[in-house]
Design an enzyme around this catalytic site. Structure first.
Site, PDB file in Angstrom:
ATOM      1  N   ARG A  55     -20.039   7.390  21.983  1.00 37.16           N
ATOM      2  CA  ARG A  55     -21.428   7.240  22.420  1.00 37.16           C
ATOM      3  C   ARG A  55     -22.417   7.419  21.269  1.00 37.16           C
ATOM      4  O   ARG A  55     -23.605   7.143  21.421  1.00 37.16           O
ATOM      5  CB  ARG A  55     -21.720   8.234  23.551  1.00 37.16           C
ATOM      6  CG  ARG A  55     -21.085   7.831  24.870  1.00 37.16           C
ATOM      7  CD  ARG A  55     -21.237   8.866  25.949  1.00 37.16           C
ATOM      8  NE  ARG A  55     -20.302   9.992  25.789  1.00 37.16           N
ATOM      9  CZ  ARG A  55     -20.181  10.995  26.633  1.00 37.16           C
ATOM     10  NH1 ARG A  55     -20.959  11.034  27.707  1.00 37.16           N
ATOM     11  NH2 ARG A  55     -19.302  11.957  26.430  1.00 37.16           N
ATOM     12  N   GLN A  56     -21.927   7.871  20.122  1.00 40.52           N
ATOM     13  CA  GLN A  56     -22.778   7.970  18.929  1.00 40.52           C
ATOM     14  C   GLN A  56     -22.481   6.770  18.030  1.00 40.52           C
ATOM     15  O   GLN A  56     -22.004   6.908  16.905  1.00 40.52           O
ATOM     16  CB  GLN A  56     -22.520   9.288  18.202  1.00 40.52           C
ATOM     17  CG  GLN A  56     -22.852  10.513  19.049  1.00 40.52           C
ATOM     18  CD  GLN A  56     -22.727  11.811  18.279  1.00 40.52           C
ATOM     19  OE1 GLN A  56     -23.212  11.928  17.153  1.00 40.52           O
ATOM     20  NE2 GLN A  56     -22.072  12.793  18.879  1.00 40.52           N
ATOM     21  N   GLY A  92     -24.386  12.935  36.582  1.00 38.68           N
ATOM     22  CA  GLY A  92     -25.767  12.821  37.038  1.00 38.68           C
ATOM     23  C   GLY A  92     -26.124  11.396  37.418  1.00 38.68           C
ATOM     24  O   GLY A  92     -26.678  11.137  38.496  1.00 38.68           O
ATOM     25  N   ASP A 112     -19.487  11.530  32.807  1.00 39.08           N
ATOM     26  CA  ASP A 112     -19.519  12.799  32.079  1.00 39.08           C
ATOM     27  C   ASP A 112     -20.007  13.909  33.007  1.00 39.08           C
ATOM     28  O   ASP A 112     -19.241  14.531  33.725  1.00 39.08           O
ATOM     29  CB  ASP A 112     -20.392  12.651  30.837  1.00 39.08           C
ATOM     30  CG  ASP A 112     -20.297  13.845  29.899  1.00 39.08           C
ATOM     31  OD1 ASP A 112     -19.696  14.868  30.277  1.00 39.08           O
ATOM     32  OD2 ASP A 112     -20.833  13.780  28.780  1.00 39.08           O
ATOM     33  N   LYS A 148     -32.328   2.238  35.712  1.00 36.10           N
ATOM     34  CA  LYS A 148     -32.613   3.672  35.587  1.00 36.10           C
ATOM     35  C   LYS A 148     -33.229   3.952  34.227  1.00 36.10           C
ATOM     36  O   LYS A 148     -33.094   3.172  33.285  1.00 36.10           O
ATOM     37  CB  LYS A 148     -31.338   4.509  35.745  1.00 36.10           C
ATOM     38  CG  LYS A 148     -30.343   4.375  34.602  1.00 36.10           C
ATOM     39  CD  LYS A 148     -29.149   5.280  34.795  1.00 36.10           C
ATOM     40  CE  LYS A 148     -28.119   5.066  33.690  1.00 36.10           C
ATOM     41  NZ  LYS A 148     -28.582   5.427  32.360  1.00 36.10           N
ATOM     42  N   GLY A 206      -6.796  29.486  13.567  1.00 38.32           N
ATOM     43  CA  GLY A 206      -7.162  28.251  14.252  1.00 38.32           C
ATOM     44  C   GLY A 206      -6.709  26.979  13.571  1.00 38.32           C
ATOM     45  O   GLY A 206      -6.830  25.895  14.150  1.00 38.32           O
ATOM     46  N   GLU A 207      -6.191  27.072  12.346  1.00 40.30           N
ATOM     47  CA  GLU A 207      -5.717  25.875  11.658  1.00 40.30           C
ATOM     48  C   GLU A 207      -4.532  25.259  12.401  1.00 40.30           C
ATOM     49  O   GLU A 207      -3.746  25.952  13.039  1.00 40.30           O
ATOM     50  CB  GLU A 207      -5.305  26.208  10.223  1.00 40.30           C
ATOM     51  CG  GLU A 207      -6.470  26.518   9.307  1.00 40.30           C
ATOM     52  CD  GLU A 207      -6.021  26.765   7.874  1.00 40.30           C
ATOM     53  OE1 GLU A 207      -4.807  26.631   7.598  1.00 40.30           O
ATOM     54  OE2 GLU A 207      -6.877  27.102   7.040  1.00 40.30           O
ATOM     55  N   ARG A 249     -33.600   7.299  31.449  1.00 42.63           N
ATOM     56  CA  ARG A 249     -33.074   8.623  31.134  1.00 42.63           C
ATOM     57  C   ARG A 249     -34.128   9.393  30.330  1.00 42.63           C
ATOM     58  O   ARG A 249     -34.306   9.160  29.136  1.00 42.63           O
ATOM     59  CB  ARG A 249     -31.776   8.488  30.333  1.00 42.63           C
ATOM     60  CG  ARG A 249     -31.005   9.785  30.162  1.00 42.63           C
ATOM     61  CD  ARG A 249     -29.822   9.591  29.221  1.00 42.63           C
ATOM     62  NE  ARG A 249     -28.889   8.577  29.670  1.00 42.63           N
ATOM     63  CZ  ARG A 249     -27.873   8.814  30.486  1.00 42.63           C
ATOM     64  NH1 ARG A 249     -27.686  10.043  30.952  1.00 42.63           N
ATOM     65  NH2 ARG A 249     -27.050   7.852  30.835  1.00 42.63           N
TER      66      ARG A 249
END
Length: 321
Positions: free
Chosen positions: A103-104, A235, A232, A202, A45-46, A204
């Site tokens: 988003r973090q 929803g 994403d 809204k 996987g490298e 969440r």
């Protein structure tokens, strides 16, 4: 194609595996061929990358969104930056149409990381000199870097699409922000189309679950255009579309710069009140994730102009609006 004057210049554009069709379109518009490099995987996987031409003293632009699979594409980018640095490139510019982990960007709870800042540290440590980004989820991510950031916006491209759509009458439209954080983006689109805006309030209750609570603004009898930076699991956007329909919207369009479209997004959108989904090609979408009612707009022209302006040491600010 914009011109042919860069064919024998020190301008080099490379693509990794994140979005090769977009990179090819950008190179075509600049008027040069994509640089030659190989991206391979070892059996464990490298990632192995080899640049197959000299880039000594060149201004290199690496086009790579860090989209799904996020970690693989991020590692490809970091390894390519290192390869360019060790190959004596004069300037290493990364073009990131979609910045993963954006988003973090803060500590929402105790003992959480700020991963968007960690990614910025990794990019700088690897050796990048500049980043060209498109619609960062949180604009303050620019402050996580100590290198120059050119932050481009996708709203003008989306706005131009609606201006040229014969089925859309801006005088009968309303631009809708799906949350309070997106009001600035909605206002920019509304200014282009000269329409009013509305806001969906809204809450969440848990990640990837959104509940539409209230709509602030005049909706009845209008064509609603919901705009967000990222869709994403869809929803939020599908619940918003239904809420707008319930409030008397004539038609509902949804648009975003970054179509992440993970999990149940395709099914949700196809079965929703959304008449058409307008996205950009910042993220490579295959047919398994693309809803049937999707219209894709290209950001290649915008990125090509930014690359040329950076290479020519010209101002990029004219592209920001």
């Amino acid at each position: 194609m914009l011109n042919n004057e860069y064919k024998n210049s020190s301008l080099k554009i490379f693509s990794l595996k994140g979005n090769e069709p977009l990179a090819q379109e950008v190179a075509d518009r600049v008027g040069i061929e994509l640089g030659k490099c190989s991206v391979k995987r070892f059996s464990d996987g490298e990632i192995q990358i080899n640049i197959e031409e000299s880039i000594r003293g060149c201004d290199v632009f690496i086009i790579q969104p860090t989209s799904n699979p996020v970690n693989l594409h991020l590692m490809e980018l970091l390894i390519m930056i290192d390869a360019c640095k060790r190959a004596s490139a004069a300037n290493i510019n990364i073009v990131v149409p979609y910045y993963g982990y954006a988003r973090q960007d803060r500590k929402a709870r105790s003992r959480e990381p700020i991963t968007a800042k960690l990614v910025a540290n990794l990019i700088e440590t690897a050796g990048a000199n500049r980043m060209i980004a498109l619609d960062l989820h949180a604009p303050q991510i620019q402050g996580f870097f100590d290198i120059p950031i050119d932050h481009l916006m996708g709203v003008p491209i989306i706005g131009q699409h609606f201006e040229n759509d014969p089925n859309i009458d801006p005088e009968e439209c309303v631009v809708v922000s799906p949350d309070h954080g997106g009001v600035t983006r909605a206002r920019k689109l509304a200014d282009i189309l000269k329409t009013p805006i509305a806001i969906i309030d809204k809450r969440r209750p848990k990640p990837n679950v959104a509940e539409v609570m209230n709509i602030v603004g005049e909706i009845e009898g209008r064509t609603a255009i919901i705009i967000d930076d990222i869709i994403d699991t869809a929803g939020t956007i599908t619940l918003a579309a239904q809420a707008l329909k319930d409030k008397g919207a004539k038609d509902v369009y949804a648009c975003c710069t970054h179509p992440v479209l993970s999990g149940p997004a395709k099914e949700r959108i196809e079965n929703s009140a959304i008449k058409e989904l307008i996205v950009t090609n910042s993220i490579l979408l295959d047919d398994t994730r693309k809803p049937s009612n999707t219209k894709e707009l290209s950001v290649a022209g915008l990125l090509a102009q930014a690359i040329i302006r950076v290479y020519e040491r010209e101002s990029v600010s004219v592209l920001f609006d």
